[in-house]
Design a protein around this motif. Structure first.
Motif, PDB file in Angstrom:
ATOM      1  N   PHE A 260     -17.213   8.078  -1.109  1.00  0.00           N
ATOM      2  CA  PHE A 260     -16.240   8.437  -1.986  1.00  0.00           C
ATOM      3  C   PHE A 260     -15.233   9.014  -0.795  1.00  0.00           C
ATOM      4  CE2 PHE A 260     -19.221   8.342  -5.306  1.00  0.00           C
ATOM      5  CZ  PHE A 260     -18.405   8.032  -6.556  1.00  0.00           C
ATOM      6  N   LEU A 261     -14.064   8.669  -1.038  1.00  0.00           N
ATOM      7  CA  LEU A 261     -13.127   9.356  -0.115  1.00  0.00           C
ATOM      8  C   LEU A 261     -12.727  10.792  -0.004  1.00  0.00           C
ATOM      9  CD1 LEU A 261      -9.873   6.891  -1.218  1.00  0.00           C
ATOM     10  CD2 LEU A 261     -11.410   6.775   1.041  1.00  0.00           C
ATOM     11  N   ASP A 262     -12.716  11.348   0.976  1.00  0.00           N
ATOM     12  CA  ASP A 262     -12.444  12.616   0.999  1.00  0.00           C
ATOM     13  C   ASP A 262     -11.077  12.671   1.661  1.00  0.00           C
ATOM     14  OD1 ASP A 262     -15.058  13.981   0.472  1.00  0.00           O
ATOM     15  OD2 ASP A 262     -15.455  13.295   2.449  1.00  0.00           O
ATOM     16  N   GLN A 263     -10.744  13.097   2.925  1.00  0.00           N
ATOM     17  CA  GLN A 263      -9.318  12.836   3.201  1.00  0.00           C
ATOM     18  C   GLN A 263      -8.789  11.519   2.897  1.00  0.00           C
ATOM     19  OE1 GLN A 263      -9.515  13.954   7.328  1.00  0.00           O
ATOM     20  NE2 GLN A 263      -9.403  15.995   6.748  1.00  0.00           N
ATOM     21  N   PHE A 264      -7.824  11.229   2.304  1.00  0.00           N
ATOM     22  CA  PHE A 264      -7.259   9.770   2.005  1.00  0.00           C
ATOM     23  C   PHE A 264      -6.848   9.096   3.233  1.00  0.00           C
ATOM     24  CE2 PHE A 264      -4.012   6.782   0.106  1.00  0.00           C
ATOM     25  CZ  PHE A 264      -5.082   5.906  -0.494  1.00  0.00           C
ATOM     26  N   GLN A 265      -7.332   8.085   3.318  1.00  0.00           N
ATOM     27  CA  GLN A 265      -6.884   7.096   4.323  1.00  0.00           C
ATOM     28  C   GLN A 265      -6.982   5.616   4.008  1.00  0.00           C
ATOM     29  OE1 GLN A 265      -8.931   7.626   8.154  1.00  0.00           O
ATOM     30  NE2 GLN A 265      -8.007   5.817   9.091  1.00  0.00           N
ATOM     31  N   ILE A 266      -6.176   5.047   3.652  1.00  0.00           N
ATOM     32  CA  ILE A 266      -5.877   3.701   2.789  1.00  0.00           C
ATOM     33  C   ILE A 266      -6.932   2.839   3.321  1.00  0.00           C
ATOM     34  CG2 ILE A 266      -3.981   2.771   4.241  1.00  0.00           C
ATOM     35  CD1 ILE A 266      -3.944   2.418   0.558  1.00  0.00           C
ATOM     36  N   ASP A 267      -7.134   2.934   4.832  1.00  0.00           N
ATOM     37  CA  ASP A 267      -8.248   1.808   5.522  1.00  0.00           C
ATOM     38  C   ASP A 267      -9.301   2.345   5.910  1.00  0.00           C
ATOM     39  OD1 ASP A 267      -6.903   3.494   7.169  1.00  0.00           O
ATOM     40  OD2 ASP A 267      -6.161   1.565   8.721  1.00  0.00           O
ATOM     41  N   HIS A 268      -9.678   3.411   4.918  1.00  0.00           N
ATOM     42  CA  HIS A 268     -11.132   4.145   5.441  1.00  0.00           C
ATOM     43  C   HIS A 268     -12.161   3.246   5.362  1.00  0.00           C
ATOM     44  CE1 HIS A 268     -14.071   7.167   5.215  1.00  0.00           C
ATOM     45  NE2 HIS A 268     -14.521   6.788   4.107  1.00  0.00           N
ATOM     46  N   ILE A 269     -13.364   3.291   6.458  1.00  0.00           N
ATOM     47  CA  ILE A 269     -14.240   2.381   6.379  1.00  0.00           C
ATOM     48  C   ILE A 269     -15.325   3.349   6.193  1.00  0.00           C
ATOM     49  CG2 ILE A 269     -15.592   0.844   7.737  1.00  0.00           C
ATOM     50  CD1 ILE A 269     -13.055   0.375   9.506  1.00  0.00           C
ATOM     51  N   ARG A 354       4.348   5.802  -3.396  1.00  0.00           N
ATOM     52  CA  ARG A 354       4.961   6.743  -2.602  1.00  0.00           C
ATOM     53  C   ARG A 354       4.004   7.955  -2.389  1.00  0.00           C
ATOM     54  NH1 ARG A 354      10.068   8.276  -5.375  1.00  0.00           N
ATOM     55  NH2 ARG A 354      10.166  10.265  -4.150  1.00  0.00           N
ATOM     56  N   LEU A 355       3.120   8.329  -3.555  1.00  0.00           N
ATOM     57  CA  LEU A 355       2.254   9.426  -3.716  1.00  0.00           C
ATOM     58  C   LEU A 355       1.177   8.972  -2.646  1.00  0.00           C
ATOM     59  CD1 LEU A 355       1.193  12.005  -4.335  1.00  0.00           C
ATOM     60  CD2 LEU A 355       0.014  11.210  -6.359  1.00  0.00           C
ATOM     61  N   LEU A 356       0.756   7.835  -2.575  1.00  0.00           N
ATOM     62  CA  LEU A 356      -0.767   7.110  -1.902  1.00  0.00           C
ATOM     63  C   LEU A 356      -0.200   7.266  -0.377  1.00  0.00           C
ATOM     64  CD1 LEU A 356      -2.026   4.680  -4.227  1.00  0.00           C
ATOM     65  CD2 LEU A 356      -2.950   6.887  -3.939  1.00  0.00           C
ATOM     66  N   GLN A 357       1.127   6.708  -0.096  1.00  0.00           N
ATOM     67  CA  GLN A 357       1.557   6.876   1.060  1.00  0.00           C
ATOM     68  C   GLN A 357       1.546   8.347   1.916  1.00  0.00           C
ATOM     69  OE1 GLN A 357       2.547   4.048   3.349  1.00  0.00           O
ATOM     70  NE2 GLN A 357       2.236   5.430   4.728  1.00  0.00           N
ATOM     71  N   LEU A 358       2.336   9.113   1.067  1.00  0.00           N
ATOM     72  CA  LEU A 358       2.368  10.532   1.359  1.00  0.00           C
ATOM     73  C   LEU A 358       0.890  11.272   1.790  1.00  0.00           C
ATOM     74  CD1 LEU A 358       5.072  11.619  -0.936  1.00  0.00           C
ATOM     75  CD2 LEU A 358       5.287  11.864   1.650  1.00  0.00           C
ATOM     76  N   MET A 359       0.130  10.866   0.690  1.00  0.00           N
ATOM     77  CA  MET A 359      -1.334  11.227   0.950  1.00  0.00           C
ATOM     78  C   MET A 359      -2.127  10.956   2.184  1.00  0.00           C
ATOM     79  SD  MET A 359      -2.587  11.176  -3.236  1.00  0.00           S
ATOM     80  CE  MET A 359      -4.346  11.412  -2.580  1.00  0.00           C
ATOM     81  N   HIS A 360      -1.742   9.566   2.557  1.00  0.00           N
ATOM     82  CA  HIS A 360      -2.547   8.975   3.594  1.00  0.00           C
ATOM     83  C   HIS A 360      -1.769   9.790   4.947  1.00  0.00           C
ATOM     84  CE1 HIS A 360      -3.538   5.577   6.262  1.00  0.00           C
ATOM     85  NE2 HIS A 360      -2.077   5.687   6.659  1.00  0.00           N
ATOM     86  N   TYR A 366      -8.701  13.301  -1.533  1.00  0.00           N
ATOM     87  CA  TYR A 366      -8.186  12.521  -2.641  1.00  0.00           C
ATOM     88  C   TYR A 366      -8.607  13.097  -3.949  1.00  0.00           C
ATOM     89  CZ  TYR A 366      -7.997   8.040  -5.151  1.00  0.00           C
ATOM     90  OH  TYR A 366      -7.407   6.918  -6.287  1.00  0.00           O
ATOM     91  N   THR A 367      -9.869  13.309  -4.226  1.00  0.00           N
ATOM     92  CA  THR A 367     -10.318  13.963  -5.796  1.00  0.00           C
ATOM     93  C   THR A 367      -9.476  15.333  -5.989  1.00  0.00           C
ATOM     94  OG1 THR A 367     -12.411  12.988  -5.164  1.00  0.00           O
ATOM     95  CG2 THR A 367     -12.481  14.622  -6.859  1.00  0.00           C
ATOM     96  N   THR A 368      -9.335  16.183  -4.935  1.00  0.00           N
ATOM     97  CA  THR A 368      -8.752  17.579  -5.136  1.00  0.00           C
ATOM     98  C   THR A 368      -7.241  17.327  -5.657  1.00  0.00           C
ATOM     99  OG1 THR A 368      -9.900  18.132  -3.512  1.00  0.00           O
ATOM    100  CG2 THR A 368      -8.376  19.723  -4.305  1.00  0.00           C
ATOM    101  N   LEU A 369      -6.584  16.424  -4.661  1.00  0.00           N
ATOM    102  CA  LEU A 369      -5.231  16.307  -5.128  1.00  0.00           C
ATOM    103  C   LEU A 369      -4.926  15.709  -6.480  1.00  0.00           C
ATOM    104  CD1 LEU A 369      -2.446  14.248  -4.989  1.00  0.00           C
ATOM    105  CD2 LEU A 369      -2.409  16.411  -4.116  1.00  0.00           C
ATOM    106  N   PHE A 370      -5.710  14.589  -7.075  1.00  0.00           N
ATOM    107  CA  PHE A 370      -5.427  13.810  -8.344  1.00  0.00           C
ATOM    108  C   PHE A 370      -5.862  15.037  -9.396  1.00  0.00           C
ATOM    109  CE2 PHE A 370      -5.107   9.907  -5.989  1.00  0.00           C
ATOM    110  CZ  PHE A 370      -3.829   9.375  -6.794  1.00  0.00           C
ATOM    111  N   ARG A 371      -6.931  15.752  -9.252  1.00  0.00           N
ATOM    112  CA  ARG A 371      -7.281  16.606  -9.999  1.00  0.00           C
ATOM    113  C   ARG A 371      -6.114  17.741 -10.142  1.00  0.00           C
ATOM    114  NH1 ARG A 371     -11.076  16.904 -14.358  1.00  0.00           N
ATOM    115  NH2 ARG A 371     -11.548  19.136 -14.668  1.00  0.00           N
ATOM    116  N   SER A 372      -5.454  18.077  -9.155  1.00  0.00           N
ATOM    117  CA  SER A 372      -4.680  19.102  -9.385  1.00  0.00           C
ATOM    118  C   SER A 372      -3.203  18.722  -9.889  1.00  0.00           C
ATOM    119  CB  SER A 372      -4.235  19.772  -7.908  1.00  0.00           C
ATOM    120  OG  SER A 372      -3.586  18.767  -7.126  1.00  0.00           O
TER     121      SER A 372
END
Ligand code: AMP
Ligand code: MG
Length: 488
Positions: A260-269, A354-360, A366-372
């Motif tokens: 599961f994504l922790d720190q959001f990185q769009i190209d996370h492997i 735009r939100l996803l770009q800023l998060m990236h 990822y989880t904390t931000l959407f929950r908040s």
């Protein structure tokens, strides 16, 4: 049963090989309920014969007898390359129970084990167990995990580990790889049996169509598109989206180096062995589409039963071309829901992106931000919204919050109702890698309490559970980088 034995090499009668002194590692009560298995107050089956059954040491319990355990062959594309026959070297199907197939993963060698030992280790079995049940609780289609049984039997991987068996359940474990298997052998009769079995047992609505095989393909595509949209929304990376790991029922199956994504990185492997990033987070939709193309070629002989070859190809191609649209609609719906946007506007997609770009850019959790997001109220000022502290680009997030507040003002739901709905799609608890690792480390010292604790927390992922607050938090920096290999 999907694989009647026919004296060919598609499936073989395969009794499990026993393991010495099996013991319970964990059992899922909700999964036990699914198959009407009664459990005691300390979460174990009342019928003690289940331990020997799920260890692969016996084929019967007080109430069940599994006389025909089988292993089935399948083939597939691994990392985009045709790999021929490759499975199932370690999963044995015991039989059907309450509408589910009961499979033991790691129950010893089969006719298809090739160089493998037919075993699974405790570490990977706990990961599969916890994630299957966590995904189920998140509302994401998945195979289920009934239990993990361990043994001190040594198993060699990168280092010496111990054996475990994970008991899995699904209405069917048929994969794209099963279709590819029969297609590669040019065995249209078996291909047809496979499709007929799926139609009769899992896609009965397609039987109403004059083109039932085409309808089957379209429906598998739809389910797979919906599945991958749900993965993206919850920040789940599968890790090994080879065609042999793609369910024909649109279920998440074969949990390996997932994350599961922790720190959001769009190209996370998430898979340590995925050097090219083929299965990175942002590529999952495209890869699922690619896998559907594999399924289309494998199913071509079935469509050719009633159409000339060129026409059959055109029909499958246009069905396949629907995938990106289906996926996009599912993705948009999921992310609108995550942001609490229930009265769709065209500009919503730009706002989400735009939100996803800023998060990236700021590597926001990822989880904390959407929950908040659910805590935002329509009459707040951007400067009062604490989540902006997670972003480096202060100007960017201020502007985004201003636009988001303006957008919320056009929603008819009041703040509390919207928040309640948002908290039903933005989980507070997901199986972060460091949490799984903590449970595994203790289990490797024979303390299984953390496995059970995590199972319980993750079975209510949308609840606040203030007593378990620390399980919702992003990992400390030194734990962020846990990457998981294919070794299992
Ligand atoms: P996976 O990448 O885990 O999906 O594995 C691909 C295939 O390799 C599976 O279908 C198994 O049949 C086979 N496999 C993986 N590990 C083993 C093992 N230890 N012994 C035998 N077969 C294995
Ligand atoms: Mg697999």
């Amino acid at each position: 049963m999907a694989f009647p034995l026919k004296g060919d090499d598609a499936a073989r009668h395969t009794p499990p090989t026993s393991i010495p002194k099996p013991y319970w590692v964990a059992l899922s009560k909700s999964c036990a309920e699914l198959i009407d298995l009664s459990v005691t107050s300390n979460n174990l089956p009342t019928d003690q014969q289940w331990l020997e059954l799920l260890a692969g040491n016996s084929l019967e319990t007080e109430s069940h007898q599994f006389t025909n355990p089988i292993a089935s062959a399948y083939s597939g594309h691994q990392f985009g390359v045709w790999a021929g026959q490759l499975g199932d070297g370690r999963a044995i199907l015991l039989g059907d129970i309450a509408g589910q197939e009961l499979q033991l993963k790691g129950a010893g060698k089969t006719a298809y084990s090739r160089m493998g030992d037919g075993r699974a280790v405790l570490r990977s079995s706990i990961r599969e167990f916890l994630c299957s049940e966590a995904m189920y609780a998140l509302g994401i289609p998945t195979s289920r995990a009934l239990a993990v049984v361990g043994s001190k039997m040594p198993v060699i991987r990168e280092s010496m580990e111990t054996a475990a068996v994970c008991a899995r359940l699904a209405p069917s474990f048929i994969r794209v790889g099963h279709f590819e298997h029969f297609a590669s052998l040019q065995n249209t009769e078996r291909l047809r049996e496979l499709a007929d079995d799926l139609l009769a047992n899992h896609y009965p609505n397609c039987l109403d169509s004059a083109e039932s095989y085409l309808a089957l393909f379209q429906n598998i595509c739809k389910k797979s598109a919906a599945l991958v949209a749900q993965w993206q929304a919850v920040g789940f990376c599968h890790g090994v989206l080879n065609s042999d790991n793609i369910s024909a029922l649109g279920l998440t199956i074969d949990y390996g180096p997932f994350g599961f994504l922790d720190q959001f990185q769009i190209d996370h492997i998430c898979n340590h062995s995925d050097h090219s990033g083929r299965y990175a987070y942002h590529r999952q939709p495209q890869i699922m589409h690619w896998n559907m193309a594999c399924l289309a070629s494998a199913m071509l002989p079935l469509i050719e039963l009633s159409h000339a070859s060129e026409e059959a190809q055109t029909l499958l191609r246009s069905a396949l071309e629907e995938f990106p649209m289906t996926y996009a609609a599912d993705w948009q719906k999921s992310f609108r829901d995550k942001l609490g946007l229930h009265m769709p506007e065209d500009a919503d997609i730009g706002l989400i992106e735009r939100l996803l770009q800023l998060m990236h850019d700021s590597r926001v959790d990822y989880t904390t931000l959407f929950r908040s997001l659910g805590a935002i109220k329509k009459d707040m000022l951007p400067e009062d919204i604490l989540l902006k502290d997670h972003f480096v680009d202060r100007e960017g997030i201020d502007l985004w919050l201003k636009d988001y507040l303006a957008r919320l003002a056009r929603e008819s739901l009041d703040d509390d109702t919207r928040r309640t709905l948002m908290n039903k799609v933005n989980p507070k608890y997901v199986l972060r890698n460091h949490l799984a690792q903590q449970a595994i480390s203790l289990a490797q010292q024979d303390d299984f309490s953390e496995v059970l604790k995590l199972l319980n927390i993750l079975s209510k992922p949308f609840d606040e559970q203030p007593e378990h607050e620390s399980y919702s938090q992003a990992p400390a920096d030194h734990l962020q980088a846990i990457s998981v290999s294919c070794s299992s």
